[in-house]
Design an enzyme around this catalytic site. Sequence first.
Site, PDB file in Angstrom:
ATOM      1  N   PRO A 295       0.808  -1.227   0.000  1.00 58.78           N
ATOM      2  CG  PRO A 295      -0.845  -1.561   1.608  1.00 58.78           C
ATOM      3  CD  PRO A 295       0.455  -2.108   1.129  1.00 58.78           C
TER       4      PRO A 295
ATOM      5  NE  ARG B  80      -6.960  -5.048 -21.595  1.00 60.40           N
ATOM      6  CZ  ARG B  80      -7.149  -4.053 -22.472  1.00 60.40           C
ATOM      7  NH1 ARG B  80      -6.304  -3.055 -22.500  1.00 60.40           N
ATOM      8  NH2 ARG B  80      -8.161  -4.074 -23.298  1.00 60.40           N
TER       9      ARG B  80
ATOM     10  CG  ASP C  15      -8.077  -0.113 -23.844  1.00 61.52           C
ATOM     11  OD1 ASP C  15      -9.132  -0.247 -24.463  1.00 61.52           O
ATOM     12  OD2 ASP C  15      -7.317  -1.064 -23.577  1.00 61.52           O
TER      13      ASP C  15
END
Length: 246
Positions: free
Chosen positions: A90, A154, A169
């Site tokens: 995080p 991808r 995209d």
Amino acid sequence: MKIDILTLFPEMFTSPFNASIIKRAMDENIVEISTLDFRQYGIGKHKIVDDTPYGGGAGMLLKPEPIFEAMDEINAADPTAEKRIILMDPAGKPFNHELAEDFSKSDHLVFICGHYEGYDERIRTLVTDEVSLGDYVLTGGELAAMVMIDATVRLLPGVLGNVDSAKEDSHASGLLEYPHYTRPAMYRGMEVPEVLRNGNHQLIEKWRHQESLKRTYDRRKDMLKNYPLTEEDKQFIQQLINPIQK
């Protein structure tokens, strides 16, 4: 591309990577994804992988031995490859499309999925990247790793059927993606814009670009700070700010 995932819960990856685009990429040998349960390198007969922090404090920390020994196994299996070792954390740098593109250029990625309160600091000496999915805390690094792997794979050549899909995209161009429509042209009183149906590709490209600008201005103004706006773009945005009254 080779991807290794160090995790205490390898079963979590079975279903997500056994369907859709990721599965096809694996079937076509574009990417090889393996999980390694580092609990096998835990300490003692109970295979302990965590311990209390020196100096006191809440929570438990992942011990260094299981992670180091798991990395020894990965390095022994592929000793010559230059690896990106990615720690799910995080406190790491935020994951974004640019980082996914950077990862997609690597031959071998290793994702380390943590649990508990955090890591023994010595584990960080193994890694090349400390990455966060967002400003929130998950119960473990597995979900974050899945998202990052999906976004990265991808982008590999041959994974998407249309090579332009990834280029168009949202975030890939620096703007949010323009609206899309398909048949029928009219549905429940909602009509597909005429410009998309007239066959004029130059006008279509202009419309799409301006719609991307508009959507980005409406939803993510911060992205426009780094986008190379043309004079025409600036004029269009100024009209959004101060629309001409008719």
